[in-house]
Design an enzyme around this catalytic site. Structure first.
Site, PDB file in Angstrom:
ATOM      1  N   ILE A 119       2.352  -4.384 -11.675  1.00  0.00           N
ATOM      2  CA  ILE A 119       2.402  -2.950 -12.279  1.00  0.00           C
ATOM      3  C   ILE A 119       4.100  -2.740 -12.457  1.00  0.00           C
ATOM      4  O   ILE A 119       4.531  -2.429 -13.504  1.00  0.00           O
ATOM      5  CB  ILE A 119       2.040  -1.983 -11.660  1.00  0.00           C
ATOM      6  N   GLU A 120       4.667  -3.278 -11.469  1.00  0.00           N
ATOM      7  CA  GLU A 120       6.289  -3.040 -11.443  1.00  0.00           C
ATOM      8  C   GLU A 120       6.889  -3.897 -12.526  1.00  0.00           C
ATOM      9  O   GLU A 120       7.786  -3.158 -13.201  1.00  0.00           O
ATOM     10  CB  GLU A 120       6.992  -3.414  -9.971  1.00  0.00           C
ATOM     11  N   PRO A 143      11.101 -13.379  -1.956  1.00  0.00           N
ATOM     12  CA  PRO A 143       9.815 -13.604  -0.887  1.00  0.00           C
ATOM     13  C   PRO A 143       9.335 -12.277  -0.225  1.00  0.00           C
ATOM     14  O   PRO A 143      10.204 -11.207  -0.220  1.00  0.00           O
ATOM     15  CB  PRO A 143      10.316 -14.334   0.401  1.00  0.00           C
ATOM     16  N   ARG A 144       8.040 -12.199   0.002  1.00  0.00           N
ATOM     17  CA  ARG A 144       7.460 -11.054   0.092  1.00  0.00           C
ATOM     18  C   ARG A 144       7.650 -10.658   1.650  1.00  0.00           C
ATOM     19  O   ARG A 144       7.871  -9.242   2.028  1.00  0.00           O
ATOM     20  CB  ARG A 144       5.824 -11.258   0.144  1.00  0.00           C
ATOM     21  N   LEU A 150      14.381  -5.707   1.201  1.00  0.00           N
ATOM     22  CA  LEU A 150      13.304  -4.997   0.954  1.00  0.00           C
ATOM     23  C   LEU A 150      13.560  -3.462   0.240  1.00  0.00           C
ATOM     24  O   LEU A 150      14.644  -2.954   0.451  1.00  0.00           O
ATOM     25  CB  LEU A 150      12.814  -4.548   2.321  1.00  0.00           C
ATOM     26  N   GLY A 151      12.492  -3.297  -0.623  1.00  0.00           N
ATOM     27  CA  GLY A 151      12.771  -1.810  -1.218  1.00  0.00           C
ATOM     28  C   GLY A 151      13.400  -1.813  -2.482  1.00  0.00           C
ATOM     29  O   GLY A 151      13.809  -0.947  -2.882  1.00  0.00           O
ATOM     30  N   GLU A 152      13.793  -3.244  -2.887  1.00  0.00           N
ATOM     31  CA  GLU A 152      14.759  -3.241  -4.011  1.00  0.00           C
ATOM     32  C   GLU A 152      14.243  -3.911  -5.313  1.00  0.00           C
ATOM     33  O   GLU A 152      14.715  -4.629  -6.221  1.00  0.00           O
ATOM     34  CB  GLU A 152      16.157  -3.897  -3.759  1.00  0.00           C
ATOM     35  N   ASN A 209       1.008  -7.023  -6.859  1.00  0.00           N
ATOM     36  CA  ASN A 209       1.061  -5.817  -7.963  1.00  0.00           C
ATOM     37  C   ASN A 209       1.753  -6.264  -8.992  1.00  0.00           C
ATOM     38  O   ASN A 209       3.112  -6.901  -9.029  1.00  0.00           O
ATOM     39  CB  ASN A 209       1.915  -4.851  -7.291  1.00  0.00           C
ATOM     40  N   GLU A 269       0.726  -1.234  -0.009  1.00  0.00           N
ATOM     41  CA  GLU A 269       0.006   0.145  -0.049  1.00  0.00           C
ATOM     42  C   GLU A 269       0.733   1.352  -0.205  1.00  0.00           C
ATOM     43  O   GLU A 269       0.526   2.274  -0.750  1.00  0.00           O
ATOM     44  CB  GLU A 269      -0.800   0.077   1.267  1.00  0.00           C
TER      45      GLU A 269
END
Length: 441
Positions: free
Chosen positions: A357-358, A276-277, A329-331, A355, A65
């Site tokens: 879209i990325e 992994p998420r 994370l964030g990459e 998602n 989100e």
């Protein structure tokens, strides 16, 4: 407020107050794996060290989100607004602190925990921040949040909103409680005309079609540059590269099966990137992949913490791995930049796909499992355009990744361009939405 909503809200509040010790134990348990769950506990009770009144409130419950909210938050900051971002998970909070570090340092933005679903916790939140209005990202329908905002005369909008078909079916069996709560919102900024019709059908007013904000996400150039560099250094220029992005518990066996099959099918074995998420699963997934006989390279132990440093200074192992484990994370754009094709996780479990879209932003063909109800928009449109697909099982996924699904970059770019601009549309619609919301009071 409808009688059934009042009754439900009373029952809901009773549950949260009675089970507060259990909630605290849950947070303590989660803090054993991620200490941030146990930090700033006062915020979860509506007590904040540095109040910031008159801010725009953006609720982005977790990492996904938050990423969808990034373009909008940046636009609000550029307009000179103060912003308070509320979250529940450490992943979302860390990403907020990383992306908006400068705004946080200057005092223009705060990232705090969302209050627990109690009347008194929200009273403290609204007293501390007195927000101009609130924007709740994606499918986050919290009864106390919606009612507390209405009572505090703070217009609260569903933002980047969708009402999935699966949720509609559930609501038909639950006495219409969620629609009753949605009617407490001041309005909704929704992803498509179809979604607008669905919200209108259950009585939501003040609806504006503004598209999907994730199409406006900025692409960090240093991450795509790093991805291309690492692909070359891992000897994968001539190898197919497939990224499994945001994989979740319950579907690993599907992906492991496809990786084994693809290794056998290709004359040059692919390089797999497995992301992994949840960070709590990084070690578990590493052990699992090794036990399957794969040679696994961990991003965390191989590359520098900061991928914006000059790549020619990085030292990578000479032997090419089977799998690069994305334990950071964030990459995501780094992991996707490595790929020829992407598989987005969540689609092989009932909770639904994440998602897409990325990958499309980087012009990568994208697949997922059959559970696409969570991303009806833009998945159905992307599927119709031939740039995204869903596989029923591991065998079908394997066949598609091996070559049957191969849209070109031009088609993906055309689709992506046609659906961009959600941030501008939302900001344009905001004054009329606020005017309509204030006219109700």
């Amino acid at each position: 407020m409808e009688l059934k909503t009042r009754v439900f809200l009373g029952f809901w509040s009773l549950i949260w107050n009675l089970f507060l010790p259990a909630i605290l134990l849950y947070l303590r348990k989660r803090a054993r794996k991620d200490a941030l769950y146990g930090d700033h506990l006062n915020e979860r009770f509506g007590r904040y060290r540095v109040p910031m009144q008159g801010a725009v409130w953006v609720h982005a419950v977790s990492l996904g989100e938050l990423r969808s909210a990034v373009p909008l938050i940046k636009a609000l900051l550029a307009q000179g607004e103060k912003v308070v971002v509320t979250q529940f998970t450490p992943a979302g909070r860390r990403e907020t602190e990383r992306v908006f570090a400068q705004a946080i340092a200057s005092g223009q933005l705060q990232s705090v925990w969302v209050p627990l679903e109690t009347k008194w916790a929200y009273r403290g939140f609204f007293h501390s921040f007195q927000p101009k209005y609130g924007l709740v990202m994606e499918i986050e329908i919290w009864p106390r949040m919606a009612v507390a905002a209405k009572r505090a005369s703070v217009p609260l909008f569903m933002c980047n909103a969708q009402y999935p078909s699966k949720s509609i079916e559930k609501d038909k069996r639950s006495f219409g409680l969620r629609p009753a709560v949605m009617r407490q919102f001041a309005g909704a900024f929704v992803k498509s005309d179809l979604q607008a019709a669905r919200f209108a059908a259950v009585g939501v007013k003040n609806i504006h079609v503004t598209g999907e904000l994730r199409f406006d996400q900025p692409i960090p150039e240093h991450l795509t540059k790093a991805g291309l560099f690492v692909r070359e250094k891992l000897g994968a220029i001539d190898r197919p590269v497939i990224t499994y992005a945001s994989t979740v518990e319950g579907e690993d066996s599907v992906y492991i099966e496809t990786m084994h099959k693809l290794q056998a099918q290709f004359s040059t074995p692919p390089l797999f990137v497995y992301v992994p998420r949840r960070p709590e699963r990084f070690d578990e997934i590493y052990d699992m992949l090794q036990s399957e006989g794969f040679a696994v390279l961990r991003r965390s132990s191989t590359l520098p913490d900061d991928l914006s440093t000059e790549p020619d200074q990085w030292e990578l192992p000479s032997g090419p791995p089977d799998i690069l484990l994305g334990d950071s994370l964030g990459e995501m754009y780094f992991y996707l930049a490595l790929a020829d094709k992407a598989v987005v996780g969540g689609g092989f479990v009932p909770a639904g796909a994440h998602n897409i879209i990325e990958p499309l932003a980087l012009k990568k063909p994208v697949m997922t499992g059959p559970q696409t109800w969570t991303i009806e928009y833009p998945f159905e449109e992307a599927k119709a355009a031939g740039v995204a697909a869903a596989a029923a099982d591991a065998s079908e996924l394997c066949d598609s990744l091996a070559g049957t699904f191969a849209p070109d970059a031009a088609s993906i770019n055309q689709f992506f361009t046609a659906h961009a601009g959600g941030t501008e549309k939302l900001l344009s619609a905001l004054p009329a939405a606020l005017k309509a919301a204030h006219s109700k009071h």
